[in-house]
Design an enzyme around this catalytic site. Structure first.
Site, PDB file in Angstrom:
ATOM      1  N   ASN A  83       2.218  -3.512   2.012  1.00 47.19           N
ATOM      2  CA  ASN A  83       3.375  -2.770   2.427  1.00 47.19           C
ATOM      3  C   ASN A  83       3.745  -1.697   1.114  1.00 47.19           C
ATOM      4  O   ASN A  83       4.582  -0.941   1.300  1.00 47.19           O
ATOM      5  CB  ASN A  83       4.672  -3.786   2.609  1.00 47.19           C
ATOM      6  CG  ASN A  83       4.606  -4.364   3.808  1.00 47.19           C
ATOM      7  OD1 ASN A  83       5.078  -5.520   4.240  1.00 47.19           O
ATOM      8  ND2 ASN A  83       3.931  -3.873   4.722  1.00 47.19           N
ATOM      9  N   SER A 105       4.161  -7.346   1.939  1.00 43.06           N
ATOM     10  CA  SER A 105       3.033  -7.852   1.789  1.00 43.06           C
ATOM     11  C   SER A 105       2.513  -7.025   0.831  1.00 43.06           C
ATOM     12  O   SER A 105       3.095  -5.946   0.425  1.00 43.06           O
ATOM     13  CB  SER A 105       2.050  -7.670   3.135  1.00 43.06           C
ATOM     14  OG  SER A 105       2.088  -6.445   3.219  1.00 43.06           O
ATOM     15  N   ARG A 160       9.487  -0.599  14.973  1.00 46.11           N
ATOM     16  CA  ARG A 160       9.487  -0.055  16.752  1.00 46.11           C
ATOM     17  C   ARG A 160      10.961  -0.306  17.048  1.00 46.11           C
ATOM     18  O   ARG A 160      11.167   0.682  18.034  1.00 46.11           O
ATOM     19  CB  ARG A 160       8.839  -1.156  17.455  1.00 46.11           C
ATOM     20  CG  ARG A 160       7.059  -0.343  17.015  1.00 46.11           C
ATOM     21  CD  ARG A 160       5.859  -1.481  17.318  1.00 46.11           C
ATOM     22  NE  ARG A 160       6.118  -2.501  16.515  1.00 46.11           N
ATOM     23  CZ  ARG A 160       5.159  -3.584  16.392  1.00 46.11           C
ATOM     24  NH1 ARG A 160       4.650  -3.856  17.726  1.00 46.11           N
ATOM     25  NH2 ARG A 160       4.913  -4.364  15.391  1.00 46.11           N
ATOM     26  N   TRP A 161      11.571  -1.384  16.718  1.00 41.83           N
ATOM     27  CA  TRP A 161      13.055  -1.452  17.058  1.00 41.83           C
ATOM     28  C   TRP A 161      13.882  -0.273  16.949  1.00 41.83           C
ATOM     29  O   TRP A 161      14.546   0.111  17.542  1.00 41.83           O
ATOM     30  CB  TRP A 161      13.659  -2.825  16.555  1.00 41.83           C
ATOM     31  CG  TRP A 161      14.994  -3.279  16.998  1.00 41.83           C
ATOM     32  CD1 TRP A 161      15.126  -4.316  18.065  1.00 41.83           C
ATOM     33  CD2 TRP A 161      16.279  -2.988  16.413  1.00 41.83           C
ATOM     34  NE1 TRP A 161      16.552  -4.016  18.113  1.00 41.83           N
ATOM     35  CE2 TRP A 161      17.144  -3.507  17.124  1.00 41.83           C
ATOM     36  CE3 TRP A 161      16.715  -1.911  15.235  1.00 41.83           C
ATOM     37  CZ2 TRP A 161      18.523  -3.556  17.126  1.00 41.83           C
ATOM     38  CZ3 TRP A 161      18.101  -1.969  15.178  1.00 41.83           C
ATOM     39  CH2 TRP A 161      18.898  -2.436  15.861  1.00 41.83           C
ATOM     40  N   GLU A 214       0.745 -24.759  14.526  1.00 40.00           N
ATOM     41  CA  GLU A 214       0.783 -24.143  15.958  1.00 40.00           C
ATOM     42  C   GLU A 214       1.328 -22.581  15.877  1.00 40.00           C
ATOM     43  O   GLU A 214       2.142 -22.278  14.783  1.00 40.00           O
ATOM     44  CB  GLU A 214       1.896 -24.886  16.583  1.00 40.00           C
ATOM     45  CG  GLU A 214       1.782 -26.504  16.839  1.00 40.00           C
ATOM     46  CD  GLU A 214       0.393 -26.519  17.828  1.00 40.00           C
ATOM     47  OE1 GLU A 214       0.239 -25.659  18.643  1.00 40.00           O
ATOM     48  OE2 GLU A 214      -0.310 -27.441  17.677  1.00 40.00           O
ATOM     49  N   ASP A 217       8.293  -9.132  12.202  1.00 39.60           N
ATOM     50  CA  ASP A 217       7.632  -8.054  12.767  1.00 39.60           C
ATOM     51  C   ASP A 217       8.356  -7.243  13.688  1.00 39.60           C
ATOM     52  O   ASP A 217       8.674  -7.596  14.605  1.00 39.60           O
ATOM     53  CB  ASP A 217       6.047  -8.155  13.002  1.00 39.60           C
ATOM     54  CG  ASP A 217       5.358  -6.824  13.130  1.00 39.60           C
ATOM     55  OD1 ASP A 217       5.485  -5.934  12.543  1.00 39.60           O
ATOM     56  OD2 ASP A 217       3.961  -6.877  13.728  1.00 39.60           O
TER      57      ASP A 217
HETATM   58  C1  FPP Z   1       7.966  -5.436   9.513  1.00 39.46           C
HETATM   59  O1  FPP Z   1       8.321  -4.761  10.351  1.00 39.46           O
HETATM   60  C2  FPP Z   1       8.915  -5.875   8.391  1.00 39.46           C
HETATM   61  C3  FPP Z   1       9.004  -5.675   7.189  1.00 39.46           C
HETATM   62  C4  FPP Z   1       7.402  -5.085   6.783  1.00 39.46           C
HETATM   63  C5  FPP Z   1       9.905  -6.090   6.354  1.00 39.46           C
HETATM   64  C6  FPP Z   1      10.512  -7.135   6.617  1.00 39.46           C
HETATM   65  C7  FPP Z   1      11.978  -6.934   6.250  1.00 39.46           C
HETATM   66  C8  FPP Z   1      13.131  -7.581   6.722  1.00 39.46           C
HETATM   67  C9  FPP Z   1      13.270  -8.371   7.925  1.00 39.46           C
HETATM   68  C10 FPP Z   1      14.361  -7.080   6.107  1.00 39.46           C
HETATM   69  C11 FPP Z   1      14.700  -7.568   4.737  1.00 39.46           C
HETATM   70  C12 FPP Z   1      14.268  -8.711   4.321  1.00 39.46           C
HETATM   71  C13 FPP Z   1      15.125  -9.959   3.850  1.00 39.46           C
HETATM   72  C14 FPP Z   1      14.531 -11.038   3.101  1.00 39.46           C
HETATM   73  C15 FPP Z   1      16.451  -9.433   3.483  1.00 39.46           C
HETATM   74  P1  FPP Z   1       7.788  -3.290  10.196  1.00 39.46           P
HETATM   75  O2  FPP Z   1       8.508  -2.374   9.567  1.00 39.46           O
HETATM   76  O3  FPP Z   1       6.101  -3.230  10.191  1.00 39.46           O
HETATM   77  O4  FPP Z   1       7.799  -2.914  12.018  1.00 39.46           O
HETATM   78  P2  FPP Z   1       6.759  -2.229  12.957  1.00 39.46           P
HETATM   79  O5  FPP Z   1       5.417  -2.670  12.827  1.00 39.46           O
HETATM   80  O6  FPP Z   1       7.374  -2.152  14.362  1.00 39.46           O
HETATM   81  O7  FPP Z   1       6.637  -0.808  12.290  1.00 39.46           O
END
Ligand code: FPP
Length: 243
Positions: free
Chosen positions: A67, A64, A23-24, A206, A19
């Site tokens: 998403n 998810s 935000r990053w 855990e 997650d």
């Molecule tokens: C959550 O951060 C992240 C996701 C919904 C996507 C995860 C995807 C990756 C890590 C990169 C691609 C994946 C692979 C396997 C190569 P968010 O967007 O919800 O962040 P936020 O809560 O700060 O808005």
């Protein structure tokens, strides 16, 4: 060459809710996809570190069922990123003995992503090293309902007696069939919830929550989470004296 630390006891299965990409990116005045791209680099580094230290199963929550409701452009970007990650990592996965798997509604993924994923899964099916499970279009409640429907069908056709339904049989009808439950769940970026991830499988895991955003969660941060796991006493319902 970095040395490989010895971690004892090592979790057999680690699950991660990645997650904080959005935000990053926002903190850097960049579009969300910039965060996801940096997040893909963390995926590479954490997969490599997990393999090095000897983790046997690593399950990453990459997308998810909820998403799909994100803006079309972000979904498209994430799918493209996933496809390019799979294409660029296949050779490394094969070299390192990683076996790729997918937890989730694979059929909902775009055709090209599905084809790439199927190809990578088939190419690594004989690998005997770490199992890397990507949770894609995954939701735990949907997974459990699917399992119940399948079990119900078997009962209706007389293949199965209701009395034979036990925890093991139920587990065998989940995407994670044949794999042990996670020992450790990591969630990055400050939120402390499970978000419909592996609700059955995480019963005794855990939980490790960190403020670190996923793009900043690299080798060092992953090793730190494993060290915290080592310090925990797992009692599985027994007293501290019994374990
Ligand atoms: C959550 O951060 C992240 C996701 C919904 C996507 C995860 C995807 C990756 C890590 C990169 C691609 C994946 C692979 C396997 C190569 P968010 O967007 O919800 O962040 P936020 O809560 O700060 O808005």
């Amino acid at each position: 060459m970095t040395s490989v630390p010895v971690i004892q006891p090592l979790p057999v299965h680690v699950a991660i809710i990645m997650d904080g990409n959005g935000r990053w990116a926002k903190e850097r005045h960049q579009p969300r996809l910039f965060g996801h791209k940096a997040g893909a680099e963390s995926v590479r580094e954490v997969v490599e570190t997990a393999r090095e230290v000897g983790i046997r199963h690593l399950t990453l929550y990459a997308f998810s069922t909820e998403n799909w409701q994100r803006p079309g452009l972000e979904v498209k970007g994430l799918m493209a990123l996933l496809k390019s990650y799979l294409k660029s990592e296949l050779a490394t996965m094969k070299k390192n003995g990683i076996r790729l798997g997918c937890f989730g509604q694979k059929e909902r993924l775009p055709d090209d992503v599905q084809a790439t994923l199927d190809h990578c899964i088939a190419e690594t099916v004989d690998s005997t090293g770490m199992r890397l499970n990507l949770s894609l279009s995954y939701g735990s409640r949907a997974e459990m309902l699917g399992a119940m429907q399948e079990i119900g069908r078997k009962c209706a056709t007389g293949q199965l007696r209701p009395e034979a339904i036990d925890e093991q049989l139920f587990s065998e009808h989940l995407y994670s069939a044949g794999q042990p439950d996670p020992d450790l769940l990591i969630r990055t970026s400050g939120e402390q919830r499970l978000s419909n991830f592996l609700l059955w499988q995480l019963s005794y895991a855990e939980l490790y929550f960190t403020e670190t955003r996923w793009p900043d969660f690299r080798r060092e941060q992953f090793l730190e989470a494993l060290q915290v796991f080592v310090s925990r006493q797992r009692r599985f319902g027994k007293t501290g004296e019994q374990v």
